[in-house]
Write a protein that holds these residues in place. Structure first.
Motif, PDB file in Angstrom:
ATOM      1  N   ILE A  34      -5.597 -19.282   2.268  1.00  0.00           N
ATOM      2  CA  ILE A  34      -5.046 -20.065   1.159  1.00  0.00           C
ATOM      3  C   ILE A  34      -5.067 -19.255  -0.138  1.00  0.00           C
ATOM      4  O   ILE A  34      -4.107 -19.280  -0.928  1.00  0.00           O
ATOM      5  N   LYS A  35      -6.145 -18.528  -0.368  1.00  0.00           N
ATOM      6  CA  LYS A  35      -6.222 -17.682  -1.564  1.00  0.00           C
ATOM      7  C   LYS A  35      -5.136 -16.611  -1.550  1.00  0.00           C
ATOM      8  O   LYS A  35      -4.498 -16.335  -2.578  1.00  0.00           O
ATOM      9  N   ALA A  36      -4.881 -16.006  -0.392  1.00  0.00           N
ATOM     10  CA  ALA A  36      -3.831 -14.986  -0.299  1.00  0.00           C
ATOM     11  C   ALA A  36      -2.456 -15.599  -0.549  1.00  0.00           C
ATOM     12  O   ALA A  36      -1.576 -14.952  -1.141  1.00  0.00           O
ATOM     13  N   ALA A  37      -2.223 -16.847  -0.107  1.00  0.00           N
ATOM     14  CA  ALA A  37      -0.938 -17.504  -0.345  1.00  0.00           C
ATOM     15  C   ALA A  37      -0.699 -17.700  -1.843  1.00  0.00           C
ATOM     16  O   ALA A  37       0.426 -17.487  -2.343  1.00  0.00           O
ATOM     17  N   TYR A  38      -1.732 -18.073  -2.576  1.00  0.00           N
ATOM     18  CA  TYR A  38      -1.574 -18.212  -4.031  1.00  0.00           C
ATOM     19  C   TYR A  38      -1.337 -16.858  -4.689  1.00  0.00           C
ATOM     20  O   TYR A  38      -0.575 -16.759  -5.679  1.00  0.00           O
ATOM     21  N   GLN A  39      -1.958 -15.810  -4.185  1.00  0.00           N
ATOM     22  CA  GLN A  39      -1.686 -14.472  -4.719  1.00  0.00           C
ATOM     23  C   GLN A  39      -0.233 -14.062  -4.498  1.00  0.00           C
ATOM     24  O   GLN A  39       0.390 -13.451  -5.362  1.00  0.00           O
ATOM     25  N   ALA A  40       0.306 -14.410  -3.310  1.00  0.00           N
ATOM     26  CA  ALA A  40       1.712 -14.092  -3.030  1.00  0.00           C
ATOM     27  C   ALA A  40       2.638 -14.862  -3.968  1.00  0.00           C
ATOM     28  O   ALA A  40       3.662 -14.321  -4.426  1.00  0.00           O
ATOM     29  N   LEU A  41       2.311 -16.115  -4.295  1.00  0.00           N
ATOM     30  CA  LEU A  41       3.147 -16.893  -5.215  1.00  0.00           C
ATOM     31  C   LEU A  41       3.070 -16.347  -6.636  1.00  0.00           C
ATOM     32  O   LEU A  41       4.047 -16.471  -7.399  1.00  0.00           O
ATOM     33  N   GLU A  42       1.939 -15.757  -7.007  1.00  0.00           N
ATOM     34  CA  GLU A  42       1.856 -15.121  -8.317  1.00  0.00           C
ATOM     35  C   GLU A  42       2.772 -13.911  -8.402  1.00  0.00           C
ATOM     36  O   GLU A  42       3.362 -13.634  -9.458  1.00  0.00           O
ATOM     37  N   LEU A  43       2.923 -13.199  -7.302  1.00  0.00           N
ATOM     38  CA  LEU A  43       3.826 -12.041  -7.281  1.00  0.00           C
ATOM     39  C   LEU A  43       5.286 -12.461  -7.171  1.00  0.00           C
ATOM     40  O   LEU A  43       6.169 -11.795  -7.733  1.00  0.00           O
ATOM     41  N   ASN A  44       5.547 -13.538  -6.436  1.00  0.00           N
ATOM     42  CA  ASN A  44       6.923 -14.004  -6.238  1.00  0.00           C
ATOM     43  C   ASN A  44       6.881 -15.513  -6.053  1.00  0.00           C
ATOM     44  O   ASN A  44       6.383 -16.005  -5.032  1.00  0.00           O
ATOM     45  N   ASN A  45       7.395 -16.242  -7.016  1.00  0.00           N
ATOM     46  CA  ASN A  45       7.358 -17.703  -6.963  1.00  0.00           C
ATOM     47  C   ASN A  45       8.274 -18.270  -5.884  1.00  0.00           C
ATOM     48  O   ASN A  45       8.204 -19.468  -5.590  1.00  0.00           O
ATOM     49  N   ASP A  46       9.133 -17.446  -5.300  1.00  0.00           N
ATOM     50  CA  ASP A  46      10.051 -17.885  -4.241  1.00  0.00           C
ATOM     51  C   ASP A  46       9.627 -17.364  -2.867  1.00  0.00           C
ATOM     52  O   ASP A  46      10.471 -17.128  -1.996  1.00  0.00           O
ATOM     53  N   CYS A  47       8.343 -17.177  -2.646  1.00  0.00           N
ATOM     54  CA  CYS A  47       7.832 -16.718  -1.339  1.00  0.00           C
ATOM     55  C   CYS A  47       7.728 -17.930  -0.416  1.00  0.00           C
ATOM     56  O   CYS A  47       6.804 -18.761  -0.535  1.00  0.00           O
TER      57      CYS A  47
END
Length: 558
Positions: A205-218
């Motif tokens: 879950i933490k990694a998913a939020y990190q991915a959204l910080e890099l790209n809000n359309d992930c």
């Protein structure tokens, strides 16, 4: 026992303390008591035996007999261990040791090794390939949501409904569906590639939020949050709608670049898998929230737009939704397309076909009337359909008839196994209950299937022989607190029965001989006298008799 509402109640958007889907709280204490007694039965017998030996230690003089009956004691211990090993592993320990360790030492290795191109080696490889295909594990097309359903079950009961093996298979599926070789081109996809490999849910879950910080359309980041962080179906649906918006944008971009290189084609396949997965889960959310017609429309559009993805078995989701709408004509149309000999069968297809044929006769069916006048053509067709379904998966009727309690279905199932039976009955029990008399007809006829296939592991009737590996695979897929259904029932081999009788009789004779030597000596002489040839059985019986009579009468020559 089984839940009467199937997946509908499980999908409620209410609080986390709601009743767990698939379980009947009114009968929970009975099932827990029965499971507790079954689990402690062996311990109770063991403790009772020790208490009996302790109480009889003085009259039987066990301490003195122990030195005299050591061999009998060892034989009894070997028998008890053999019995326990067979019940736990299904094979004989002595037989395994003989085949694996003693046979090579006695020269059996040369005869068992064959040349690489020999017919025996080819037969062995063909058999192994067949066993591998029989034990293939499939993704459950109706799998639940981890956060909104599986985790709620853990909160209420304190039990883990998913095994490590099942979750590991899901992690492999996610890496296959949601990653590709071009992930390094987008930093958010690189983060998500690591997230799918994480074993710890908070780390994912933490990694998913990190991915959204890099790209809000992930899109895949929203998918992971919807599956594992959302605690209700409503929250999961909101996240899947965000994932759908992002996934459609990425899918259109991939379509425009698909012919530029093989890497772009692989990226299009990945984005297609993500889009289909999101739409399918949105359809399942709509089904669980009661918007069944919307769910049916999404599933039909998916099957038209992406026909090559039949391996996802979306038609099984469609069948269940159509049964909830009681659109039996549409169900029959779907079965006509997918219940084909060229496609792999499933419990959903076989038992749904049986349900439709049962529906036409079950309301007026009576066992007494049928036994008196015979079965009509429609009733014969219904019974044959039930026999066909039971032969494919013999575990389902016990769950439909509530002879066994249901648990939450796993994320993966083994066709023709107990895991598939649980997954089918969990969602389809309500459809059988809705049709009056359907369960009554099933109860009257399902056991007749086993008379048609007396040796299911050697020869089938309508399908291939029943695979012998289902029990081991189901034990890996299902939690330990569930009693796995086994078919066919394993019987104790003759060797174990002989060992039990021999050890028991030897121990009893040894104890009685030491305790009552005089009586046992007389008994042994009597038994030997019965077996020994008697003197009057000889040829001189008449001469001896005449001599005795002459001497008694005083007629001797002297």
């Amino acid at each position: 026992m089984a839940d009467r509402g199937g997946s509908g109640e499980a999908a409620a958007a209410g609080a986390a303390a709601a009743p767990v889907p698939g379980l009947n709280p009114t009968l929970g204490w009975r099932e827990r008591l029965r499971a507790g007694l079954a689990g402690t039965g062996a311990s109770l017998w063991f403790v009772t035996g020790l208490g009996l030996l302790y109480a009889l230690r003085i009259p039987l003089r066990l301490c003195e007999n122990l030195a005299a009956g050591t061999s009998s004691l060892i034989s009894g211990l070997i028998f008890i261990f053999e019995w326990w090993y067979f019940h736990k592993h299904g094979t004989s320990f002595i037989e395994q040791v003989s085949v694996r360790h003693l046979q090579p030492l006695m020269g059996g290795t040369e005869s068992s090794i064959s040349e690489p191109g020999s017919p025996s080696r080819n037969r062995e490889s063909e058999t192994s390939r067949q066993n591998l295909s029989e034990c293939k594990v499939w993704r459950n097309p109706l799998n639940l949501f981890r956060g909104a359903e599986y985790r709620r079950y853990t909160w209420v009961t304190g039990k883990e409904p998913l095994t490590y093996y099942d979750m590991n298979l899901s992690a492999q599926d996610h890496q296959t569906f949601f990653t590709c070789d071009t992930d390094f081109l987008r930093p958010s996809d690189t983060v998500m590639q690591k997230a799918w490999r994480e074993r710890n849910p908070p780390a994912r879950i933490k990694a998913a939020y990190q991915a959204l910080e890099l790209n809000n359309d992930c899109a895949t980041a929203y998918v992971l949050l919807a599956e594992e962080e959302a605690t209700t179906i409503v929250d999961a649906e909101k996240l899947f709608k965000q994932a759908l918006k992002a996934g459609e944008t990425i899918y259109r971009q991939s379509q425009q670049c698909q012919h530029q290189s093989p890497q772009h084609e692989a990226q299009l396949r990945r984005d297609t898998n993500v889009l289909v997965y999101i739409k399918r889960r949105l359809a399942m959310c709509a089904r669980k929230l009661g918007r069944i017609r919307e769910a049916v429309k999404i599933m039909r559009d998916l099957m038209k737009e992406f026909p090559p993805l039949t391996m996802l078995n979306i038609h099984e989701n469609l069948l269940e939704s159509l049964l909830e709408l009681q659109a039996y004509a549409d169900v029959q149309a779907v079965l006509a397309k997918y219940d084909d000999i060229g496609l792999p069968k499933s419990a959903a297809i076989c038992y749904t076909a049986a349900l439709l044929k049962t529906r036409t006769v079950s309301e007026k069916f009576s066992l007494e009337t049928a036994s008196r006048r015979g079965l009509s053509t429609a009733e014969i067709n219904a019974v044959e359909a039930i026999h066909r379904a039971v032969e494919f998966n013999p575990h389902v009727p016990k769950y439909l008839l509530e002879m066994k309690s249901l648990i939450l279905p796993p994320e993966h199932i083994l066709k023709r196994g107990d895991s598939e039976a649980i997954a089918y009955a969990f969602f389809h029990l309500q459809h059988w209950k809705r049709i009056e008399g359907a369960l009554n007809l099933l109860q009257c006829t399902w056991e007749g299937t086993f008379r048609m296939i007396p040796h299911p592991l050697e020869k089938g009737h309508l399908f291939y022989p029943y695979p012998s590996c289902t029990e081991m695979a189901d034990r890996e897929l299902l939690p330990t607190f569930h009693h796995v259904s086994v078919y066919p029932k394993k019987e104790l081999p003759l060797f174990i029965h002989f060992t039990a009788g021999f050890c028991s009789s030897t121990a009893m004779i040894a104890i009685l001989t030491h305790q009552f030597p005089e009586i046992m000596g007389i008994f042994a002489k009597t038994m030997l006298g019965l077996w020994r040839p008697q003197p009057w059985a000889s040829s001189g019986f008449e001469e001896n008799t005449q001599d005795l009579k002459s001497e008694d009468l005083g007629l001797s020559s002297g």
